[in-house]
Design a protein around this motif. Structure first.
Motif, PDB file in Angstrom:
ATOM      1  N   LEU A  59       0.839  -1.197   0.000  1.00 52.77           N
ATOM      2  CA  LEU A  59       0.000   0.000   0.000  1.00 52.77           C
ATOM      3  C   LEU A  59       0.874   1.248   0.000  1.00 52.77           C
ATOM      4  CD1 LEU A  59      -2.708   1.519   0.594  1.00 52.77           C
ATOM      5  CD2 LEU A  59      -2.306   1.042   3.013  1.00 52.77           C
ATOM      6  N   THR A  60       0.494   2.220  -0.838  1.00 52.54           N
ATOM      7  CA  THR A  60       1.146   3.532  -0.803  1.00 52.54           C
ATOM      8  C   THR A  60       0.086   4.623  -0.681  1.00 52.54           C
ATOM      9  OG1 THR A  60       3.058   2.852  -2.109  1.00 52.54           O
ATOM     10  CG2 THR A  60       2.551   5.192  -2.098  1.00 52.54           C
ATOM     11  N   LEU A  61       0.330   5.558   0.228  1.00 54.70           N
ATOM     12  CA  LEU A  61      -0.507   6.745   0.351  1.00 54.70           C
ATOM     13  C   LEU A  61       0.262   7.927  -0.226  1.00 54.70           C
ATOM     14  CD1 LEU A  61      -0.828   5.022   3.314  1.00 54.70           C
ATOM     15  CD2 LEU A  61      -2.690   6.652   3.468  1.00 54.70           C
ATOM     16  N   VAL A  62      -0.377   8.642  -1.158  1.00 54.70           N
ATOM     17  CA  VAL A  62       0.281   9.771  -1.813  1.00 54.70           C
ATOM     18  C   VAL A  62      -0.359  11.070  -1.354  1.00 54.70           C
ATOM     19  CG1 VAL A  62       0.886  10.841  -4.012  1.00 54.70           C
ATOM     20  CG2 VAL A  62       0.709   8.349  -3.853  1.00 54.70           C
ATOM     21  N   GLU A  63       0.435  11.932  -0.740  1.00 48.31           N
ATOM     22  CA  GLU A  63      -0.017  13.298  -0.437  1.00 48.31           C
ATOM     23  C   GLU A  63       0.555  14.247  -1.483  1.00 48.31           C
ATOM     24  OE1 GLU A  63       1.060  15.135   3.395  1.00 48.31           O
ATOM     25  OE2 GLU A  63       1.245  17.039   2.338  1.00 48.31           O
ATOM     26  N   GLY A  64      -0.287  15.114  -2.019  1.00 52.73           N
ATOM     27  CA  GLY A  64       0.198  16.172  -2.892  1.00 52.73           C
ATOM     28  C   GLY A  64      -0.050  15.901  -4.363  1.00 52.73           C
ATOM     29  N   ALA A  65       0.032  16.973  -5.141  1.00 46.95           N
ATOM     30  CA  ALA A  65      -0.101  16.876  -6.593  1.00 46.95           C
ATOM     31  C   ALA A  65       1.246  16.505  -7.209  1.00 46.95           C
ATOM     32  CB  ALA A  65      -0.581  18.218  -7.151  1.00 46.95           C
ATOM     33  N   VAL A  66       1.199  16.071  -8.456  1.00 50.31           N
ATOM     34  CA  VAL A  66       2.410  15.734  -9.209  1.00 50.31           C
ATOM     35  C   VAL A  66       2.816  16.987  -9.982  1.00 50.31           C
ATOM     36  CG1 VAL A  66       3.429  14.162 -10.881  1.00 50.31           C
ATOM     37  CG2 VAL A  66       1.568  13.371  -9.408  1.00 50.31           C
ATOM     38  N   SER A  67       3.855  17.662  -9.501  1.00 47.18           N
ATOM     39  CA  SER A  67       4.166  18.989 -10.051  1.00 47.18           C
ATOM     40  C   SER A  67       5.506  19.091 -10.754  1.00 47.18           C
ATOM     41  CB  SER A  67       4.138  20.036  -8.928  1.00 47.18           C
ATOM     42  OG  SER A  67       2.823  20.250  -8.513  1.00 47.18           O
ATOM     43  N   ASN A  68       6.423  18.202 -10.440  1.00 47.31           N
ATOM     44  CA  ASN A  68       7.714  18.292 -11.121  1.00 47.31           C
ATOM     45  C   ASN A  68       8.198  16.889 -11.513  1.00 47.31           C
ATOM     46  OD1 ASN A  68       9.212  17.111  -8.950  1.00 47.31           O
ATOM     47  ND2 ASN A  68       9.315  19.084  -7.917  1.00 47.31           N
ATOM     48  N   GLU A  69       9.323  16.848 -12.200  1.00 52.64           N
ATOM     49  CA  GLU A  69       9.790  15.574 -12.749  1.00 52.64           C
ATOM     50  C   GLU A  69      10.152  14.581 -11.643  1.00 52.64           C
ATOM     51  OE1 GLU A  69      12.885  16.610 -15.494  1.00 52.64           O
ATOM     52  OE2 GLU A  69      11.448  17.307 -16.999  1.00 52.64           O
ATOM     53  N   HIS A  70      10.631  15.077 -10.519  1.00 51.49           N
ATOM     54  CA  HIS A  70      10.973  14.193  -9.407  1.00 51.49           C
ATOM     55  C   HIS A  70       9.716  13.578  -8.796  1.00 51.49           C
ATOM     56  CE1 HIS A  70      13.026  13.530  -5.287  1.00 51.49           C
ATOM     57  NE2 HIS A  70      13.465  12.609  -6.132  1.00 51.49           N
ATOM     58  N   ASP A  71       8.655  14.401  -8.664  1.00 48.08           N
ATOM     59  CA  ASP A  71       7.366  13.862  -8.189  1.00 48.08           C
ATOM     60  C   ASP A  71       6.911  12.723  -9.097  1.00 48.08           C
ATOM     61  OD1 ASP A  71       7.328  16.010  -6.389  1.00 48.08           O
ATOM     62  OD2 ASP A  71       5.883  17.175  -7.572  1.00 48.08           O
ATOM     63  N   LEU A  72       6.960  13.004 -10.383  1.00 46.35           N
ATOM     64  CA  LEU A  72       6.470  12.039 -11.371  1.00 46.35           C
ATOM     65  C   LEU A  72       7.263  10.731 -11.306  1.00 46.35           C
ATOM     66  CD1 LEU A  72       4.618  11.427 -13.777  1.00 46.35           C
ATOM     67  CD2 LEU A  72       6.282  12.555 -15.253  1.00 46.35           C
ATOM     68  N   GLU A  73       8.575  10.879 -11.245  1.00 40.92           N
ATOM     69  CA  GLU A  73       9.458   9.699 -11.185  1.00 40.92           C
ATOM     70  C   GLU A  73       9.127   8.835  -9.969  1.00 40.92           C
ATOM     71  OE1 GLU A  73      14.007   9.807 -10.004  1.00 40.92           O
ATOM     72  OE2 GLU A  73      13.620  10.976 -11.800  1.00 40.92           O
ATOM     73  N   ARG A  74       8.950   9.476  -8.819  1.00 43.75           N
ATOM     74  CA  ARG A  74       8.710   8.700  -7.596  1.00 43.75           C
ATOM     75  C   ARG A  74       7.308   8.093  -7.560  1.00 43.75           C
ATOM     76  NH1 ARG A  74      10.136  11.840  -2.432  1.00 43.75           N
ATOM     77  NH2 ARG A  74       9.268  13.612  -3.552  1.00 43.75           N
ATOM     78  N   VAL A  75       6.318   8.825  -8.049  1.00 43.83           N
ATOM     79  CA  VAL A  75       4.961   8.263  -8.058  1.00 43.83           C
ATOM     80  C   VAL A  75       4.893   7.052  -8.984  1.00 43.83           C
ATOM     81  CG1 VAL A  75       2.599   8.707  -8.824  1.00 43.83           C
ATOM     82  CG2 VAL A  75       3.729  10.321  -7.330  1.00 43.83           C
ATOM     83  N   VAL A  76       5.530   7.159 -10.142  1.00 46.59           N
ATOM     84  CA  VAL A  76       5.530   6.024 -11.074  1.00 46.59           C
ATOM     85  C   VAL A  76       6.260   4.829 -10.450  1.00 46.59           C
ATOM     86  CG1 VAL A  76       6.434   5.216 -13.293  1.00 46.59           C
ATOM     87  CG2 VAL A  76       5.250   7.412 -13.152  1.00 46.59           C
ATOM     88  N   ALA A  77       7.388   5.079  -9.785  1.00 39.82           N
ATOM     89  CA  ALA A  77       8.139   3.988  -9.153  1.00 39.82           C
ATOM     90  C   ALA A  77       7.327   3.350  -8.027  1.00 39.82           C
ATOM     91  CB  ALA A  77       9.477   4.509  -8.622  1.00 39.82           C
ATOM     92  N   LEU A  78       6.648   4.171  -7.237  1.00 38.97           N
ATOM     93  CA  LEU A  78       5.836   3.631  -6.147  1.00 38.97           C
ATOM     94  C   LEU A  78       4.641   2.849  -6.689  1.00 38.97           C
ATOM     95  CD1 LEU A  78       6.103   6.599  -3.666  1.00 38.97           C
ATOM     96  CD2 LEU A  78       6.642   4.219  -3.117  1.00 38.97           C
TER      97      LEU A  78
END
Ligand code: SF4
Length: 185
Positions: A59-78
């Motif tokens: 399970l992963t809980l995500v807080e926040g919008a996807v706003s930069n390339e680092h956000d995107l990279e980590r959300v996709v990996a998670l």
């Protein structure tokens, strides 16, 4: 939270473009956290020290919008690592506050932040500054970049709602967070 047992659910939380309020609400579960840790191993989170995203998560809980390339990279990996993903809070569910920049466009935002409001502090790369990840053109809710299994609205979602959601998932049931949440509160 560091002892791994086969029965425990492997959990991650991530704070991307948010204010940390959703994580604060998670901590507001207070003494009931002791009940949760009987069933949960928190392996990756701003609340623990692990730097690498684990290969397998329940399970992963995500807080926040996807706003930069680092956000995107980590959300996709998670997302790749996690069986179940929750968008936690209005920024993750709709874009909310971070997406207010979307109608303005990147250039006017940069001009305002880095020219009109510029200060005289200059980061020295020799200090180990890794640089700032490039902003995406638009701040996006999490479900626009990966599949989300459950949406928990609220700014932030109340601690009771987060505890309810986690308790139901631990019990093997799919919760209905709308019973305890509403947008903007
Ligand atoms: S939903 Fe509200 S509390 Fe959560 S990160 Fe966004 S602004 Fe902060």
């Amino acid at each position: 939270m560091s002892t791994t047992t086969p029965q425990k659910i492997k959990v991650a939380t991530i704070w991307i473009d948010g204010c940390s309020g959703c994580h604060m609400s998670f901590l507001d579960i207070d003494e009931r956290l002791i009940d949760l840790v009987q069933h949960i191993d928190l392996l990756y989170s701003p609340l623990v020290d692990m730097k690498e995203i684990p290969a397998e998560l329940d399970l992963t809980l995500v807080e926040g919008a996807v706003s930069n390339e680092h956000d995107l990279e980590r959300v996709v990996a998670l997302r790749k690592a996690s069986k179940f993903m929750i968008a936690l809070g209005d920024c993750a569910v709709t874009g909310n506050v971070p997406s207010m920049r979307n109608p303005i466009g990147l250039k006017p935002c940069f001009d305002r932040a880095y020219q009109e409001m510029a200060d005289i502090v200059v980061n020295d790369p020799a200090d180990g500054d890794p640089g700032i990840p490039a902003l995406l053109e638009m701040a996006k809710p999490v479900h626009e970049v990966v599949t989300v299994d459950l949406f928990v609205q609220g700014c932030p979602p109340p601690a009771d709602a987060i505890f309810y959601v986690l308790s139901e998932l631990i019990a093997g049931r799919v919760p209905d967070p709308t019973l305890l949440t509403r947008f903007g509160a």
